[in-house]
Each structure stands twice: as C-alpha cells, then as structure tokens.
Scaffold this motif. Structure first.
Motif, PDB file in Angstrom:
ATOM      1  N   THR A  41       0.858  -1.191   0.000  1.00 51.57           N
ATOM      2  CA  THR A  41       0.000   0.000   0.000  1.00 51.57           C
ATOM      3  C   THR A  41       0.892   1.238   0.000  1.00 51.57           C
ATOM      4  N   PRO A  42       0.324   2.412  -0.275  1.00 54.10           N
ATOM      5  CA  PRO A  42       1.144   3.634  -0.194  1.00 54.10           C
ATOM      6  C   PRO A  42       1.793   3.817   1.170  1.00 54.10           C
ATOM      7  N   GLU A  43       1.146   3.305   2.213  1.00 53.22           N
ATOM      8  CA  GLU A  43       1.710   3.423   3.568  1.00 53.22           C
ATOM      9  C   GLU A  43       2.766   2.342   3.832  1.00 53.22           C
ATOM     10  N   THR A  44       2.629   1.186   3.182  1.00 53.20           N
ATOM     11  CA  THR A  44       3.588   0.083   3.372  1.00 53.20           C
ATOM     12  C   THR A  44       4.086  -0.400   2.011  1.00 53.20           C
ATOM     13  N   PRO A  45       4.837   0.434   1.302  1.00 50.70           N
ATOM     14  CA  PRO A  45       5.301   0.053  -0.037  1.00 50.70           C
ATOM     15  C   PRO A  45       6.456  -0.946   0.024  1.00 50.70           C
ATOM     16  N   ILE A  46       6.742  -1.526  -1.120  1.00 48.55           N
ATOM     17  CA  ILE A  46       7.909  -2.401  -1.252  1.00 48.55           C
ATOM     18  C   ILE A  46       8.711  -1.938  -2.461  1.00 48.55           C
ATOM     19  N   ALA A  47       9.980  -2.309  -2.474  1.00 49.58           N
ATOM     20  CA  ALA A  47      10.847  -2.011  -3.617  1.00 49.58           C
ATOM     21  C   ALA A  47      11.405  -3.318  -4.151  1.00 49.58           C
ATOM     22  N   LEU A  48      11.347  -3.481  -5.464  1.00 48.69           N
ATOM     23  CA  LEU A  48      11.927  -4.647  -6.121  1.00 48.69           C
ATOM     24  C   LEU A  48      13.215  -4.219  -6.812  1.00 48.69           C
ATOM     25  N   LEU A  49      14.313  -4.881  -6.461  1.00 51.09           N
ATOM     26  CA  LEU A  49      15.605  -4.591  -7.060  1.00 51.09           C
ATOM     27  C   LEU A  49      16.060  -5.792  -7.877  1.00 51.09           C
TER      28      LEU A  49
END
Length: 691
Positions: free
Chosen positions: A288-296
């Motif tokens: 969510t916008p509050e709990t985002p994730i990043a994929l590298l």
C-alpha cells in the motif's frame, strides 16, 4: 467296578468287537499278554494276529514308557480314565495315543480292556493351529508398520503392540502390553489418543491422520496412523480398536528437503526464481502507499568474463560471495533471491522513502571491495534496476517488467550504477520491440540500402576505395540512420542476417568497379562470434567473384575482449584467404597494444574523436602522431576518419597518414552516385584527383 465279559464270547459279540472302528484289545494284567485284539488295532499298529499271540502290552511301547506302564498297571492309574501314551508301531514309528482302560472278566479271569484313540491327526491339527498362530504373531511383529489393538472394554488396555510400534514410540512392547495410554504416554498425547479413539468408535469407517510424538528416547517422530473399531458379533457393541501406524519421519524429511531444493538455489542456498515468483505476487498484493515495497533486480557486470577467464568454479565462488554480501545488507524481513546465472533479486520493505536508494548505494559500495577467488583478488561491479509497488505497479508481472526495464537502463548507462523505473523506459522498450518487428519485415521486403563513403589515399589524393554503410529506407519514416537500428539488431540477433546481406551486397557492387578499388565492410562483434561467419565470407566471395584482396573487413577491439583464441583463429583464417583486416575506432577500447602484438592487422583506423580538435589540442595531436609510429612498427597502414576541415587534413598529411575519410572528402552516397563518381559521370570529390 468289574465289567462282565462272557466267558465264551458269542459270535455276535465277537463280531462287534472285531469290527469296531476304535482300536481295542484285552490283556492279562498279570502276564501283560494280549488276550484278544480287534482289526482296527492290528491295522493301526501294523502287527498281525500271529504277532500279537506272542506279544505283551510292553512291546507296543518304547523303552522309556515301560516303567510308567508297570506303575499304571500296578496302581490301576490308567483304568476308568483317559491317559496319554506314546506307542510304537511295527515299523518302529512312535505316535501319541489316548487310552481308556477298564477292568473286565475274560474267560473267567480278571482282565483289562483298553480302547485307543490315535492322536496323530488331532495333534497335527493342533500343531498347525499353533504354528499358524506363531506365524501370524511373527508376521505382525515383523511388519514394517506398527500394529496395535486396544481392549476398550478394559479401559483401553493394549493387548497387541508389535515391534514396529515399539520402535516408532520408543517404548518396548513389554512395557506397554496390559497398560492403557495414561500409564504409558504423557498427558497431552494421551488426550490426543482419547479423541482419536472416540472418533474411530463414532464412525463406521477408518479414520486417518498424521501426528507427531516424542518417544521416551527423546526423539520426535511423525506417524501416519489409521484407526478403526473392530466389528463385534451380531448384536454386540464394538470392543476392540485396531490401529496401524507408519513412521513417516524420514519420508517427510525427504519431502521437506525436496521442497526446499525446489524453491531454493542449490549453489547459494538463496530462494530461487520459483520461490521469488510466489513471494512477489503475495507482497505486491499487500503493498500500500503506507507500506510500499521495492523490487531490485541485480546483474553482475561482465560476469561472463570471470567464467571465461577464471573458470566456472571461480564464477560459482563469486556468486556465493555476492549472495553473502547481499544477505549482510538485507534485513530479516527482506527477500534475497537468485533468479539464475548472475541475476539476483531483492524485495525490500520500505520502512522509509529513501531506503531503496540507500540500499543500492551500499550495495555498490559493498561490491567494490575485492573478492577472493581461490587466492586471486577480483573486482566486479553490478547494475541495479529498481521498481516500487504500488507507486510504479500494483501487479507483480508489471512490477517485474518495470524493474527489468530499469536494469536495462542501468546497463545502458555504463553499468556499475542503478536506475529507478521511469515511464519513458517502457515507451523505449515498446519502441525497441516495434523496431525489432519492423527490422524483420525490412529484411524480407528489401528496405535496406547501402551508401558508400570514399576513402582517399594521401600519397596521390586518389580514390583507394569505399566503406559500405547501411541505411534503412522505412516506408513511412523515410531514411533511417544505422545508429537508430543497429543496436536493436545486435540485441535481437538480427544483425547476423542483416550483416550477411550487407557483405553480399557490398561485394556484388564492388565486383563491378575497377580492380584497384577496395570495399570496406564493418563486422559487428555479434556477427564475428557466429560460427558460420567464415563459411559465409567464402560463399559471398565465390558468389560475387570479388577477389579477396579487394575486401577489407573492419572490426572493433570489442571482438577481442572475450574468447580471444577463437577470435584470433578466425582472423587468421580470413587473412589467409587474402582478405585485409582493419581495426576500427582504434584507441577507444581496452587493450589495443596487446591485440596488435597478437595479430598483424593490415590497417589501423584512428577514431574520429582523436581527429576532432587536433588543430588546437596538443593531446589529440600527440595521439595522432603516436598511432603513426605504432602502425609503422607493425607494418600497418593508417587511416584517419572524421576529416571535416582543411587544417585537419593538412596535419594528418604532414604526420604521414596513409588514408583519410570524412565529410570534407565525401559524404556517404547511394550506389548510383558512387558509380557516377567512379566512372567519371560525377564531378570528383574535393581534393580527389580524376580517375
């Protein structure tokens, strides 16, 4: 009490005695002699009537039974009661009998009537029952699965508990038989068994389940168990519970290992692509916008060079060390996976907005430290593509595509860097895809053309030949320069058929020119590594009739960056055909001088970047002079490209360059204009003498 036997038996009585199916005889208790013996006895023992006349009852007994017989007669212990004896047949065979004795009067004297029952068949049947029971007990005890029976009418006491049960539970059978669960197992396990037993009695079918138990030996085991209430005689309630348990601890352990192997990389131990694919779907769905994730997405730069130069063992060691550095940087909540080859992926929990960028910076810094590959220090870099969820995508497939596009952009930016996904990257990818489709159609539809740029000899200002340069005449966008489509052709492999077309068309055209003019054709590194290149060149020369010495193949130093021996072997084979080999863009590569020592190039082409500014830049002029000296030492010609001013031309002439080309001397031109120049139908190019 004495029985009365007729002193003189009548015929009817004698007949009844003789024919009675039970073996019988009458003997004298004083002399022990047989007085009368019936047919059944003679058949059973195998003695004849004459034999019995001289025999006593001791003769049908083995030696060990005779004293007992004397005592029985004296005390009358075998009279009026059944007694077991071992008797002896005429053939010496012993067998067990049951005798019943009775005192009678025979011929006016006291006598004893003995009636005999042969126990052979009865004993055999009994032994068979006993043997069968022993066999069944042995089978049950030696079954590879646990078998137990509880008597639920006796508080669930165990009446059967085989060896497999004992092994699975760690409790000897002797310590279980006759006891109930409460006396054997701990409270929690006893309660679980009670609930299972109740279920088994409540249903008419077999119940199945798996359970984990801890044995008295402290070992935890997994049992797969089936329980069923045994049917009782009609009208009665079931009393006995049958249970069958199999120790599946090892089986489940193997399954767990296989499951781990299926979802983890065998080399690094990291989660693999399958694990990653399942995980990223779940994580993107909950981002969510509050709990985002990043994929590298991470690629090790030039990893193939490590494998080729150091060997695959060194490559594997490097991958393991990279994995360890990634794990040290990641948090426990992050996912680190190896997707295959030198590709890694990380999923970061974005605890703050800048974490992905900080992580990328730290990773580049971490990988900058040298790696120890079997005692050899090796430096590597990596390229990183980053995409965010849900900012860039709320679908796992789209997020992975975005990270891949960002990785591609990082590689295109010189590697050893990272890029965040931008919409322009997707648009560029779509453009490249469309261009790939159109390139295939262009080759099929004959949309490519060759332009030819003059090469001028400085010793007489005459034409030395031409360099063939491809152009694409797009049906909608017009003429497209090679810098727009050649990179895509190289990425997709289309450069091989396109390059073959260029070579064939250039040689076919040049074959019609005067014999002193050469044709220069550029070969991409991707063409050069294709196994069919040598055969293709030979075929083109045969087909077009162009003499090999008129063909000049230009390569860049990148051709010799990997698989050096294979590349040098191919260069030597081409040169043996008589083809001239030129090294293009000289000075812009990595190890030019070492390659010049390895192969005798016919020509060195100075890159246009060194020609620009030689009028005012002493550094460029120094490089221009150095190249002439190098070429002279290797007995090679020199060519400077990118000549745009008279002053540049004058300096290059003064420095002793063999050939030049550039816009000052002639721009690339279509075939018609080229041949007009060659055959004098067009005004000569500036500073080029008439032919």
């Amino acid at each position: 009490m004495n029985s009365v036997w007729p002193d003189t038996p009548n015929d009817d009585f004698r007949s009844l005695f003789e024919t009675h199916p039970s073996p019988m005889w009458v003997y004298d208790p004083e002399t022990l002699k047989f007085l009368i013996v019936n047919d059944a006895a003679r058949q059973l023992y195998g003695y004849s009537h004459e034999d019995y006349v001289g025999m006593t009852v001791l003769d049908i007994r083995p030696q060990k039974e005779r004293k007992r017989m004397f005592d029985a007669i004296r005390r009358r212990t075998d009279v009026e009661r059944a007694e077991r004896w071992t008797h002896l047949k005429a053939d010496g065979q012993t067998f067990e009998v049951l005798t019943y004795g009775r005192e009678i009067r025979f011929d006016g004297k006291a006598a004893i009537l003995a009636i005999v029952q042969d126990r052979t068949e009865v004993n055999a049947a009994h032994r068979q029952v006993t043997d069968t029971r022993s066999l069944l007990d042995s089978i049950v005890d030696n079954l590879p699965v646990g078998v137990f029976v509880k008597d639920m009418g006796e508080d669930g006491r165990y009446i059967l508990f085989n060896e497999a049960c004992a092994a699975a539970t760690g409790r000897p059978a002797k310590d279980v038989i006759g006891k109930n669960d409460q006396a054997v197992f701990h409270e929690e396990q006893t309660e679980a068994f009670r609930q299972q037993d109740e279920r088994a009695f409540e249903t008419a079918s077999t119940i199945h389940f798996e359970e984990t138990i801890r044995g008295m030996d402290g070992v935890t085991r997994i049992l797969r168990t089936a329980k069923r209430a045994l049917p009782a005689p009609k009208g009665e309630a079931p009393r006995y519970l049958l249970g069958i348990s199999q120790d599946v601890t090892e089986e489940r352990g193997v399954e767990a290992k296989l499951a781990h192997l299926a979802m983890h990389d065998s080399l690094t131990g990291l989660p693999n692509r399958a694990f990653f694919s399942e995980s990223i779907v779940r994580q993107v769905a909950t981002a969510t916008p509050e709990t985002p994730i990043a994929l590298l997405y991470i690629d090790i730069d030039h990893f193939k060079h490590i494998n080729d130069s150091k060997g695959h063992a060194a490559g594997d060691t490097l991958l393991c060390q990279v994995a360890q550095r990634l794990l040290r940087l990641a948090e426990k909540s992050d996912l680190v996976a190896r997707l295959g080859g030198d590709e890694f992926a990380l999923v970061l929990k974005m605890t703050d907005a800048g974490r992905a960028q900080r992580f990328a910076d730290l990773l580049l810094l971490s990988l900058a430290a040298p790696f120890d590959l079997d005692g050899v220090r090796e430096h590597v870099t990596c390229s990183i593509g980053i995409a965010m969820a849900p900012e860039h995508a709320d679908d796992a497939d789209v997020l992975m595509r975005d990270a891949d596009l960002a990785l591609y952009a990082a590689k295109g930016s010189g590697r050893s860097t990272y890029r965040f996904y931008q919409t322009e990257m997707r648009l560029e990818a779509e453009r490249r895809h469309q261009l790939t489709v159109e390139l295939r159609e262009a080759l099929q539809n004959g949309e490519f053309e060759l332009y030819y740029q003059p090469i001028i000899r400085l010793d007489n200002d005459g034409l030395s030949g031409f360099e063939a340069l491809i152009r694409w005449r797009h049906p909608e966008r017009g003429l497209i320069a090679p810098m727009e489509f050649i990179p895509v052709a190289e990425e997709t492999g289309m450069i091989v058929p396109i390059g073959e077309w260029v070579l064939r068309e250039a040689c076919r055209t040049a074959a019609r020119w005067p014999s002193h003019l050469k044709i220069a054709v550029n070969l991409s590194v991707y063409q050069f590594r294709h196994t069919s290149l040598l055969a293709t060149v030979v075929s083109v020369l045969d087909e077009t009739g162009l003499r090999p010495e008129r063909l000049e193949i230009e390569i860049t130093e990148s051709v010799l960056l990997s698989e050096v021996e294979q590349s040098l072997s191919l260069l030597r084979a081409l040169k043996e055909l008589g083809i001239r080999i030129a090294i293009d863009d000289f000075g812009t590569g990595y190890s030019s001088l070492s390659y010049l020592r390895s192969f005798a190039f016919d020509k060195i082409k100075l890159d246009r970047s060194f020609v620009a500014g030689i009028e005012t830049d002493p550094g460029n002029l120094a490089i221009v002079r150095a190249v002439v000296g190098i070429a002279s030492g290797f007995n090679a010609m020199t060519l400077a490209e990118g000549i745009e001013t008279e002053e540049q031309l004058g300096k290059l002439r003064a420095e002793g360059y063999s050939e030049v080309q550039g816009f000052l001397l002639g721009r690339p031109m279509p075939q018609q204009d080229t041949e007009a120049l060659i055959f004098g139908e067009k005004r000569p190019v500036k500073r080029v003498s008439s032919l």
